[in-house]
Design a protein around this motif. Structure first.
Motif, mmCIF file in Angstrom:
data_model
loop_
_atom_site.group_PDB
_atom_site.id
_atom_site.type_symbol
_atom_site.label_atom_id
_atom_site.label_comp_id
_atom_site.label_asym_id
_atom_site.label_seq_id
_atom_site.Cartn_x
_atom_site.Cartn_y
_atom_site.Cartn_z
ATOM 1 N N HIS A 9 -12.800 65.782 49.289
ATOM 2 C CA HIS A 9 -13.721 65.936 50.408
ATOM 3 C C HIS A 9 -12.935 66.351 51.638
ATOM 4 O O HIS A 9 -11.715 66.471 51.607
ATOM 5 N N ALA A 10 -13.643 66.475 52.744
ATOM 6 C CA ALA A 10 -12.997 66.767 54.022
ATOM 7 C C ALA A 10 -12.055 65.623 54.396
ATOM 8 O O ALA A 10 -12.254 64.483 53.972
ATOM 9 N N PRO A 11 -11.022 65.912 55.173
ATOM 10 C CA PRO A 11 -10.090 64.862 55.573
ATOM 11 C C PRO A 11 -10.752 63.813 56.462
ATOM 12 O O PRO A 11 -11.770 64.071 57.094
ATOM 13 N N ALA A 12 -10.141 62.648 56.521
ATOM 14 C CA ALA A 12 -10.633 61.574 57.369
ATOM 15 C C ALA A 12 -10.506 61.969 58.837
ATOM 16 O O ALA A 12 -9.667 62.771 59.194
ATOM 17 N N ARG A 13 -11.369 61.388 59.665
ATOM 18 C CA ARG A 13 -11.320 61.679 61.098
ATOM 19 C C ARG A 13 -11.027 60.423 61.886
ATOM 20 O O ARG A 13 -11.679 59.415 61.711
ATOM 21 N N GLY A 14 -10.046 60.495 62.750
ATOM 22 C CA GLY A 14 -9.811 59.663 63.904
ATOM 23 C C GLY A 14 -9.893 58.159 63.877
ATOM 24 O O GLY A 14 -10.295 57.613 64.868
ATOM 25 N N VAL A 15 -9.508 57.441 62.844
ATOM 26 C CA VAL A 15 -9.484 55.987 62.917
ATOM 27 C C VAL A 15 -8.130 55.516 62.415
ATOM 28 O O VAL A 15 -7.660 55.942 61.384
ATOM 29 N N SER A 16 -7.521 54.645 63.176
ATOM 30 C CA SER A 16 -6.229 54.104 62.779
ATOM 31 C C SER A 16 -6.450 52.946 61.811
ATOM 32 O O SER A 16 -7.351 52.129 61.996
ATOM 33 N N GLY A 107 -7.464 50.679 53.456
ATOM 34 C CA GLY A 107 -7.952 51.446 54.584
ATOM 35 C C GLY A 107 -9.181 50.863 55.242
ATOM 36 O O GLY A 107 -9.804 49.938 54.723
ATOM 37 N N PRO A 108 -9.539 51.445 56.388
ATOM 38 C CA PRO A 108 -10.660 50.917 57.164
ATOM 39 C C PRO A 108 -12.013 51.225 56.537
ATOM 40 O O PRO A 108 -12.210 52.276 55.942
ATOM 41 N N PHE A 123 -13.353 46.491 59.094
ATOM 42 C CA PHE A 123 -12.345 45.688 58.394
ATOM 43 C C PHE A 123 -11.471 46.591 57.540
ATOM 44 O O PHE A 123 -11.782 47.758 57.309
ATOM 45 N N THR A 124 -10.369 46.061 57.074
ATOM 46 C CA THR A 124 -9.462 46.786 56.183
ATOM 47 C C THR A 124 -9.709 46.314 54.762
ATOM 48 O O THR A 124 -9.710 45.114 54.495
ATOM 49 N N MET A 125 -9.933 47.265 53.858
ATOM 50 C CA MET A 125 -10.236 46.939 52.466
ATOM 51 C C MET A 125 -9.116 47.410 51.543
ATOM 52 O O MET A 125 -8.566 48.486 51.727
#
Length: 146
Positions: A9-16, A107-108, A123-125
């Motif tokens: 899919h498209a890359p992830a956007r903007g979350v640390s 990841g988030p 949360f981080t899973m």
């Protein structure tokens, strides 16, 4: 080092993954050295365990074009369109179907209406898959991680 396996899919956007440096691990999380560490230290310890046990790290999008069809889990709309993922499950299963082999991801995720003394909407899973493994192998993984 094992390369990351990107989702199709498209890359992830903007979350640390770790928005606050020094964020402490959740109560009860203990690292292999016996100490409660930061979220970053915990994630690194988990990643080392998975790499040592033949798992490749996977990276899937954080924002999806549509929410997953979950009856009891509500997705959170993302700014600019799309939905924050509630888990990486569907995208990771696409990697498995493409022949990825054993994979894991830390990841988030976000879920609506999950606020409470023990829950946050963000949360981080940790999610992992071991193709062709039975419940005994998966339980052994979980026991080794604890």
């Amino acid at each position: 080092m094992v390369p990351f396996l990107p989702a199709p899919h498209a890359p992830a956007r903007g979350v640390s993954l770790f928005p606050e440096s020094g964020t402490r691990a959740a109560p009860g999380v203990v690292l292999a050295d016996g100490g409660a560490g930061t979220m970053r230290e915990t994630a690194l310890a988990l990643a080392r365990w998975f790499a040592a046990n033949g798992f490749a790290p996977a990276e899937t999008p954080q924002i999806l074009p549509a929410p997953a069809p979950e009856e009891f889990i509500d997705a959170v709309p993302a700014p600019g369109g799309g939905w924050w993922r509630t888990s990486p499950e569907l995208e990771m299963k696409m990697l498995l179907a493409a022949g990825s082999g054993p994979i894991f991801q830390i990841g988030p995720c976000r879920r609506a209406e999950e606020e409470g003394p023990w829950h946050r909407s963000g949360f981080t899973m940790l999610e992992w898959y071991r193709p062709h493994a039975g419940s005994a192998e998966m339980m052994a993984d979980a026991k080794a991680l604890l």
